[in-house]
Scaffold this motif. Structure first.
Motif, PDB file in Angstrom:
ATOM      1  N   ALA A 217      36.220 -28.418  49.324  1.00 17.44           N
ATOM      2  CA  ALA A 217      35.607 -29.009  50.514  1.00 17.44           C
ATOM      3  C   ALA A 217      34.314 -28.293  50.863  1.00 17.44           C
ATOM      4  N   ARG A 218      34.282 -26.968  50.591  1.00 13.70           N
ATOM      5  CA  ARG A 218      33.109 -26.171  50.953  1.00 13.70           C
ATOM      6  C   ARG A 218      32.859 -25.096  49.898  1.00 13.70           C
ATOM      7  N   LEU A 219      31.594 -24.714  49.813  1.00 14.95           N
ATOM      8  CA  LEU A 219      31.179 -23.562  49.024  1.00 14.95           C
ATOM      9  C   LEU A 219      30.532 -22.559  49.966  1.00 14.95           C
ATOM     10  N   LEU A 220      31.063 -21.346  49.983  1.00 14.02           N
ATOM     11  CA  LEU A 220      30.479 -20.254  50.756  1.00 14.02           C
ATOM     12  C   LEU A 220      29.924 -19.254  49.752  1.00 14.02           C
ATOM     13  N   ALA A 221      28.598 -19.175  49.669  1.00 13.80           N
ATOM     14  CA  ALA A 221      27.941 -18.377  48.636  1.00 13.80           C
ATOM     15  C   ALA A 221      27.142 -17.253  49.266  1.00 13.80           C
ATOM     16  N   ASP A 222      27.434 -16.037  48.854  1.00 13.42           N
ATOM     17  CA  ASP A 222      26.654 -14.890  49.298  1.00 13.42           C
ATOM     18  C   ASP A 222      25.407 -14.807  48.414  1.00 13.42           C
ATOM     19  N   VAL A 223      24.239 -15.044  49.003  1.00 14.21           N
ATOM     20  CA  VAL A 223      22.992 -15.049  48.245  1.00 14.21           C
ATOM     21  C   VAL A 223      22.206 -13.765  48.463  1.00 14.21           C
ATOM     22  N   SER A 224      22.878 -12.718  48.955  1.00 13.92           N
ATOM     23  CA  SER A 224      22.212 -11.443  49.212  1.00 13.92           C
ATOM     24  C   SER A 224      21.716 -10.819  47.915  1.00 13.92           C
ATOM     25  N   GLY A 225      20.664 -10.009  48.043  1.00  5.81           N
ATOM     26  CA  GLY A 225      20.113  -9.319  46.891  1.00  5.81           C
ATOM     27  C   GLY A 225      18.669  -9.684  46.669  1.00  5.81           C
ATOM     28  N   PRO A 226      18.064  -9.145  45.614  1.00  4.46           N
ATOM     29  CA  PRO A 226      16.653  -9.448  45.333  1.00  4.46           C
ATOM     30  C   PRO A 226      16.412 -10.911  44.996  1.00  4.46           C
ATOM     31  N   GLU A 227      17.433 -11.581  44.459  1.00  2.00           N
ATOM     32  CA  GLU A 227      17.408 -13.024  44.248  1.00  2.00           C
ATOM     33  C   GLU A 227      18.851 -13.497  44.257  1.00  2.00           C
ATOM     34  N   THR A 228      19.040 -14.787  44.410  1.00  2.00           N
ATOM     35  CA  THR A 228      20.396 -15.315  44.317  1.00  2.00           C
ATOM     36  C   THR A 228      20.911 -15.103  42.891  1.00  2.00           C
ATOM     37  N   PRO A 229      22.086 -14.512  42.710  1.00  2.00           N
ATOM     38  CA  PRO A 229      22.602 -14.320  41.349  1.00  2.00           C
ATOM     39  C   PRO A 229      22.619 -15.650  40.591  1.00  2.00           C
ATOM     40  N   LEU A 240      25.770 -29.225  45.435  1.00  6.59           N
ATOM     41  CA  LEU A 240      24.868 -30.182  46.085  1.00  6.59           C
ATOM     42  C   LEU A 240      24.967 -31.549  45.416  1.00  6.59           C
ATOM     43  N   ALA A 241      24.965 -31.571  44.093  1.00  8.42           N
ATOM     44  CA  ALA A 241      25.053 -32.838  43.370  1.00  8.42           C
ATOM     45  C   ALA A 241      26.405 -33.509  43.562  1.00  8.42           C
ATOM     46  N   SER A 242      27.434 -32.734  43.922  1.00 10.47           N
ATOM     47  CA  SER A 242      28.792 -33.253  44.045  1.00 10.47           C
ATOM     48  C   SER A 242      29.196 -33.558  45.483  1.00 10.47           C
ATOM     49  N   GLY A 243      28.291 -33.360  46.433  1.00  9.34           N
ATOM     50  CA  GLY A 243      28.592 -33.689  47.817  1.00  9.34           C
ATOM     51  C   GLY A 243      29.450 -32.666  48.536  1.00  9.34           C
ATOM     52  N   VAL A 244      29.455 -31.430  48.066  1.00 11.75           N
ATOM     53  CA  VAL A 244      30.239 -30.359  48.684  1.00 11.75           C
ATOM     54  C   VAL A 244      29.392 -29.664  49.749  1.00 11.75           C
ATOM     55  N   ARG A 245      29.979 -29.355  50.888  1.00 16.01           N
ATOM     56  CA  ARG A 245      29.268 -28.633  51.932  1.00 16.01           C
ATOM     57  C   ARG A 245      28.988 -27.207  51.469  1.00 16.01           C
ATOM     58  N   ILE A 246      27.769 -26.720  51.755  1.00 18.36           N
ATOM     59  CA  ILE A 246      27.328 -25.425  51.234  1.00 18.36           C
ATOM     60  C   ILE A 246      26.818 -24.561  52.378  1.00 18.36           C
ATOM     61  N   ALA A 247      27.278 -23.313  52.405  1.00 23.85           N
ATOM     62  CA  ALA A 247      26.701 -22.322  53.309  1.00 23.85           C
ATOM     63  C   ALA A 247      26.236 -21.132  52.492  1.00 23.85           C
ATOM     64  N   ALA A 248      25.049 -20.623  52.826  1.00 23.37           N
ATOM     65  CA  ALA A 248      24.512 -19.438  52.173  1.00 23.37           C
ATOM     66  C   ALA A 248      24.612 -18.266  53.138  1.00 23.37           C
ATOM     67  N   PHE A 249      25.280 -17.210  52.694  1.00 20.46           N
ATOM     68  CA  PHE A 249      25.431 -16.016  53.523  1.00 20.46           C
ATOM     69  C   PHE A 249      24.421 -14.970  53.075  1.00 20.46           C
ATOM     70  N   GLN A 250      23.688 -14.417  54.038  1.00 18.61           N
ATOM     71  CA  GLN A 250      22.698 -13.374  53.745  1.00 18.61           C
ATOM     72  C   GLN A 250      22.456 -12.603  55.035  1.00 18.61           C
ATOM     73  N   SER A 251      23.014 -11.417  55.112  1.00 14.61           N
ATOM     74  CA  SER A 251      22.966 -10.678  56.375  1.00 14.61           C
ATOM     75  C   SER A 251      21.597 -10.075  56.656  1.00 14.61           C
ATOM     76  N   ARG A 252      20.843  -9.774  55.608  1.00  9.25           N
ATOM     77  CA  ARG A 252      19.529  -9.152  55.794  1.00  9.25           C
ATOM     78  C   ARG A 252      18.488  -9.900  54.955  1.00  9.25           C
ATOM     79  N   PRO A 253      18.026 -11.027  55.427  1.00  8.66           N
ATOM     80  CA  PRO A 253      17.065 -11.808  54.634  1.00  8.66           C
ATOM     81  C   PRO A 253      15.700 -11.137  54.555  1.00  8.66           C
ATOM     82  N   THR A 254      15.030 -11.370  53.455  1.00 10.67           N
ATOM     83  CA  THR A 254      13.628 -10.995  53.289  1.00 10.67           C
ATOM     84  C   THR A 254      12.838 -12.279  53.170  1.00 10.67           C
TER      85      THR A 254
END
Length: 290
Positions: A217-229, A240-254
């Motif tokens: 139903a959902r994807l919770l992805a931690d995108v922290s770091g110098p780039e998204t792994p 995204l192509a499959s219609g799944v809800r997506i959240a990107a977690f990043q506590s300290r964005p640059t």
């Protein structure tokens, strides 16, 4: 025949320099995403352990849409999950799992014999690099022209409702790899976590992960770091192509800044694929409750 009119080159064909849009970064994402859904095939260029997260997201989107993907690399390194593990073409087995073909040209072109008069060793080295690149591109085009019209992938059936959350942690996080999973389980959600990093066959495990993401139903992805792994970026594209809800977690964005474009907290293809950008545990719980 395939001519230039049939080729989409994002940096060239989205025309960022002359594009006028209220939110330029989002518009660039939309143009790229719309074209991704209408491709006959994709050639993706990847090199080294740190892979472009935007390209990886595009690979995931294309693969989940049934579009054949030829991955081109001139990297001489191979990778493994453990010191004695099976060797992989890329640092994340998802790339190898979804690629219809991998074209690998890992050696420079032959040295000039005899050395051309008046040419420095730098010119000879450049010529060897150009020969390698030319060979790789020719092989990728040949592979592309001999591909099936669609690449088979395990089917996903996103529910869009319910409590199933696929949690993709970042290897860059300092608080451990189960931070987000614990938050989701504490909120009463069914959690699915990656299998590919511990599976005896990493590529088979990667296909399990891909199917799980497309069925969640959902994807919770931690995108922290110098780039998204790279694997995380690929799963975001597939979700995204499959219609799944997506959240990107990043506590300290640059943030990145470009002339005429809004500040971006991540690669455009990652930022605008996500329905939500979360930066705290409270934000995670609010998103889960929505």
């Amino acid at each position: 025949m395939v001519g230039p009119d049939r080729v989409f080159l994002p940096f060239c064909d989205t025309d960022e320099e002359d594009l006028v849009a209220e939110v330029k970064g989002r518009r660039l994402f939309e143009l790229d995403r719309d074209r991704l859904g209408r491709l006959d095939a994709m050639i993706a260029i990847l090199h080294g352990p740190s892979l472009d997260d935007g390209v990886c997201m595009e690979i995931g989107y294309a693969a989940a849409s049934g579009i054949p993907v030829v991955v081109l690399t001139t990297d001489f390194q191979t990778y493994s999950m453990t010191e004695a593990g099976s060797h992989l073409e890329f640092p994340d087995p998802l790339l190898q799992a979804v690629a219809t073909r991998v074209v690998r040209v890992a050696k420079l072109g032959p040295p000039a014999l005899p050395p051309a008069p008046g040419r420095s060793r730098f010119q000879d080295f450049r010529a060897r690099n150009m020969a390698q690149t030319s060979t790789a591109l020719d092989a990728a085009v040949d592979a592309l022209l001999n591909l099936p019209s669609r690449a088979p992938l395990p089917s996903g059936s996103p529910s869009g409702v319910g409590t199933s959350v696929y949690v993709e942690e970042s290897p860059y996080t300092a608080w451990g790899r189960d931070h987000l999973a614990k938050a989701c389980m504490g909120a009463g959600h069914t959690v699915v976590v990656p299998q590919r990093f511990t599976a005896p066959d990493p590529v088979a495990g990667a296909l399990v992960d891909l199917t799980a993401v497309r069925s969640a139903a959902r994807l919770l992805a931690d995108v922290s770091g110098p780039e998204t792994p790279p694997g995380t970026a690929l799963l975001i594209g597939a979700a995204l192509a499959s219609g799944v809800r997506i959240a990107a977690f990043q506590s300290r964005p640059t943030f990145t800044h470009a002339h005429g474009r809004e500040p971006n907290w991540r690669n455009l293809m990652i930022q605008y694929a996500a329905d939500a950008h979360l930066d705290s545990d409270d934000a995670v719980l609010s998103w889960l409750a929505a």
